[in-house]
Design an enzyme around this catalytic site. Structure first.
Site, mmCIF file in Angstrom:
data_model
loop_
_atom_site.group_PDB
_atom_site.id
_atom_site.type_symbol
_atom_site.label_atom_id
_atom_site.label_comp_id
_atom_site.label_asym_id
_atom_site.label_seq_id
_atom_site.Cartn_x
_atom_site.Cartn_y
_atom_site.Cartn_z
ATOM 1 N N LYS A 148 7.925 -0.902 -41.527
ATOM 2 C CA LYS A 148 8.272 0.175 -42.462
ATOM 3 C C LYS A 148 9.602 -0.080 -43.169
ATOM 4 C CE LYS A 148 4.667 2.884 -41.645
ATOM 5 N NZ LYS A 148 3.686 3.233 -42.688
ATOM 6 N N GLU A 167 8.091 11.558 -45.771
ATOM 7 C CA GLU A 167 7.156 12.104 -44.792
ATOM 8 C C GLU A 167 7.031 11.087 -43.669
ATOM 9 O OE1 GLU A 167 6.196 10.263 -47.314
ATOM 10 O OE2 GLU A 167 5.031 8.796 -46.187
ATOM 11 N N SER A 214 2.438 -4.893 -36.425
ATOM 12 C CA SER A 214 3.221 -4.083 -37.358
ATOM 13 C C SER A 214 4.381 -3.349 -36.707
ATOM 14 C CB SER A 214 2.305 -3.082 -38.066
ATOM 15 O OG SER A 214 1.632 -2.284 -37.115
#
Ligand code: PLP
Lengths: 412, 277
Positions: A105, A127, A394
């Site tokens: 991210k 969010e 990830s």
């Protein structure tokens, strides 16, 4: 008249990387379905991003932060024992979980925060589902001294408490959203309501490759560092490209970041794994492509979980980061044109894969990434003994230890 | 033919030198029978035009009151088809009050724009406002509505500068809806002094009547807006009457209609009062 709901597989393009078009479309998917108040802002963002993308100074600054702050490039690790376990193709893990803050991210957050500052924005909203994007956003806001508000579904606040506390430590304000199903889609609704209300100073830092144009393309571009590195690393290590690349799919940012540099390399299979929750047959899942239909939500036309009346239905997944009823529009298009394949994985299969990787490789994967790991048996079989598979790890699983313990019935 | 109901109503009010009072209600809130009763009572209570919300699970531009109204309606089984049936029922007794359906894209996409336009025209709908279909995405819907002679009503906002306004009013008809505050419904309050020049600007650019909504809760505010705009729209304050009626176990219909009466009265006398002041 233009089709409102895509029904037939669109023609195969000559250049898969030529999308979206100027109106933000990947075939029939994507677009800008937002309230009029936001349209001028969406146009401004598009123009500002295009300028930044073509500005060598912006790219150099981003590269520098990715190297020295995020810790890129992330390793491409040959998972020897996992490979032996399946007795088949060589399995490489792209170690995005080793990035600062523990997931992919941050790649996107770093790009967008530099853009927000370039645009003169002074307040950041985001969010979050699992809290990974919230933590990454709070992190870059702390680094650059910008106030940060993170919207998070009340259900997710409960099941991802350590991340809520991390965000608070980083100086972010976490707003628990109780509307609707109190998960990621409702957090996104609330962030959009904030943006509509604070149009002058606020930058909305969306955490996945979904939403209105230009977000799907922009987030993809910032995450494409994953696929670009994988390409270079497999060429260095193996002297050729992989046969298949695999990633879990929530909104689809880590998957599209991995896939995109390979779109025109048709010898490379692109495989996304959606969350099947309690099982596709139970209806309690989060698999937009495998269990949904095209529709409009959060600014784009894409596959969505919805009922017979076009009302959005709740997603269900053990993984807060995959618990979203939609998927980025580029994935919807790649599915329809047949360039990428989307499989599913249940909660239980993900838990089993989580344990397996911990035991065989000494790595705790995020429960999101575990969904991709769980499909390795089938993928290995299809690719064959001499092949190469790259799987995107990830995120790291530390945040999920409590969830896993609960499911194993253990007290910690 | 159907378009003329909106035009006729604004022409009539212009002759009377007064603004319209527009009531927004959520179809099927709190349930179909009560929602229909409210709808049928609106003209007599003073609503000159009616906006009928069709509920959506994820209404991104609504504040808490209309979010909750949509949830109540959906929980009691309201659908787009039932909303059309409700309008058709209303039309049996009222041939003149314009009905504008207002909501979000996905239920329309799901129904199909062409089928929706035909069904809406048959039910007696006059216009459509779709909050998350901006001009850039509106052509397929506008084509469908044109074919059934329904108005596509556009939203102009505080971010509609002189560059944006021509885009916003392209292919609009009936009237233009000015969203008077940057924000969601039912939170911020409209400021009549700030609204007035924008209404003038939009009227001049579009040649259409301008309705103002999103920030009007009280009769006083409605009257202020009615002095400067062609219509004042109230929604959140009406659906809050539904919530209060339910909570206090009182007649929801009576509460909503009595609120409509006080707001409509304020709008009707607004310009008269301003002359005598
Ligand atoms: C570790 C991890 N992987 C994957 C995802 C899913 O997001 P996306 O599909 O955008 O990569 C998340 C979302 O929170 C995440 O935290």
């Amino acid at each position: 008249m233009k089709l409102q709901i895509p029904v037939n597989a669109p023609a195969k393009p000559n250049d898969y990387t030529a999308y979206p078009d100027a109106s933000g479309r990947f075939g029939d998917y994507g677009g800008r379905y937002v309230p009029e108040t936001l349209m001028p802002l969406v146009h401004d963002l598009d123009a500002a991003y295009t300028a930044a993308k073509n500005d060598p100074a912006f790219q150099a600054e981003l590269r520098s932060f990715l190297t020295h702050y995020v810790g890129r490039p992330s390793p491409l690790y040959y998972a020897e024992r996992l490979t032996q376990h399946y007795g088949g193709p060589k399995i490489y893990l792209k170690r995005e979980e080793l990035n600062h803050t523990g997931s992919h991210k941050i790649n996107n957050c770093m790009g967008q925060i530099l853009l927000a500052m370039r645009m003169g924005k002074t307040r950041i909203i985001a969010e979050t589902g699992a809290g990974q994007h919230g933590v990454a956003t709070a992190t870059v806001c702390a680094r650059f001294g910008l106030p940060c508000v993170v919207y998070m579904g009340a259900v997710d606040v409960e099941r991802q408490k350590p991340n809520v506390f991390r965000m608070n430590l980083l100086g972010a304000q976490v707003e628990a959203v109780t509307a609707g199903s109190a998960t990621l889609k409702d957090a996104m609704n609330e962030a959009l309501r904030d943006w509509v209300t604070n149009v002058h100073d606020t930058y909305y830092l969306i955490g996945t490759a979904a939403g209105m144009h230009p977000y799907p393309a922009m987030v993809r571009d910032f995450q494409a560092v994953i696929g670009n590195e994988v390409k270079q690393q497999t060429l260095e290590l193996e002297g050729r490209l992989p046969d298949a690349v695999v990633a879990c799919v929530g909104g689809g940012s880590n998957a599209i970041g991995l896939f995109h540099p390979f779109l025109n390399d048709e010898g490379v299979q692109l495989i996304g794994v959606e969350a099947a929750g309690e099982g596709m047959e139970t209806g309690r899942h989060a698999a937009a492509i495998n269990g949904g239909r095209p529709g409009v939500l959060h600014g784009n036309m894409t596959y969505l979980l919805q009922d017979d009346e076009g009302q959005i239905t709740e997603a269900h997944s053990i993984s807060a980061g995959l618990d979203y009823p939609g998927i980025g529009p580029e994935h919807s298009w790649l599915h329809d044109v047949g360039r990428a394949k989307y499989l599913t994985c249940t909660d239980q299969e993900a838990l089993d894969a989580f344990k397996l990787l911990a035991e065989l490789e000494g790595i705790l994967p995020a429960i999101e990434s575990s969904h991709a790991l769980a499909r390795l048996p089938e993928i290995c079989k299809e690719v064959g003994k001499d092949g190469i598979v790259v799987l995107n790890l990830s995120g790291r699983g530390d945040k999920d230890v409590q969830t896993v313990a609960d499911h194993l019935g253990r007290q910690i | 033919m159907t378009k003329s109901r909106i035009e006729a109503r604004f022409a009539q009010l212009k002759a009377e030198n007064r603004a319209a009072f527009v009531a927004y209600v959520m179809a099927g809130d709190p349930d179909y029978a009560t929602g229909l009763e409210i709808l049928q009572g609106l003209p007599a209570a003073g609503a000159d035009l009616i906006e009928v919300g069709f509920p959506f699970s994820d209404p991104m531009a609504e504040g808490p009151p209309i979010q909750r109204a949509a949830q109540r309606a959906l929980a009691n089984g309201q659908t787009l088809k039932k909303t059309l049936a409700m309008v058709a029922e209303f039309r049996k007794a009222d041939q003149t009050t314009p009905i504008i359906m207002m909501g979000y894209a996905n239920p329309l996409v799901h129904h199909g724009y062409d089928a929706f336009a035909r069904d809406a025209a048959a039910a007696g709908v006059d216009g459509v406002i779709c909050v998350d279909i901006p001009p850039e995405e509106a052509d397929p819907l506008a084509d469908a509505l044109d074919a059934s002679e329904l108005s596509l009503i556009r939203l102009a906002t505080p971010t509609s500068d002189d560059k944006r306004l021509p885009v916003v009013i392209r292919r609009t008809s009936g009237f233009v809806y000015y969203v008077s505050v940057a924000g969601v419904t039912g939170v911020k309050e409209a400021d009549a002094a700030a609204v007035a020049p924008n209404v003038e600007r939009i009227r001049a650019a579009s040649g259409l009547p301008v309705a103002v909504g999103f920030g009007i809760k009280t009769p006083e505010r409605a009257a202020e807006i009615a002095r400067v705009a062609d219509a004042a729209v109230v929604g959140s304050a009406l659906v809050e009457e539904v919530a209060t009626g339910l909570a206090m176990n009182e007649s929801v219909t009576a509460r909503v209609l009595s609120k409509v009466e006080s707001l409509a009265k304020a709008v009707r006398s607004a310009r008269v009062e301003s002359l005598t002041v």
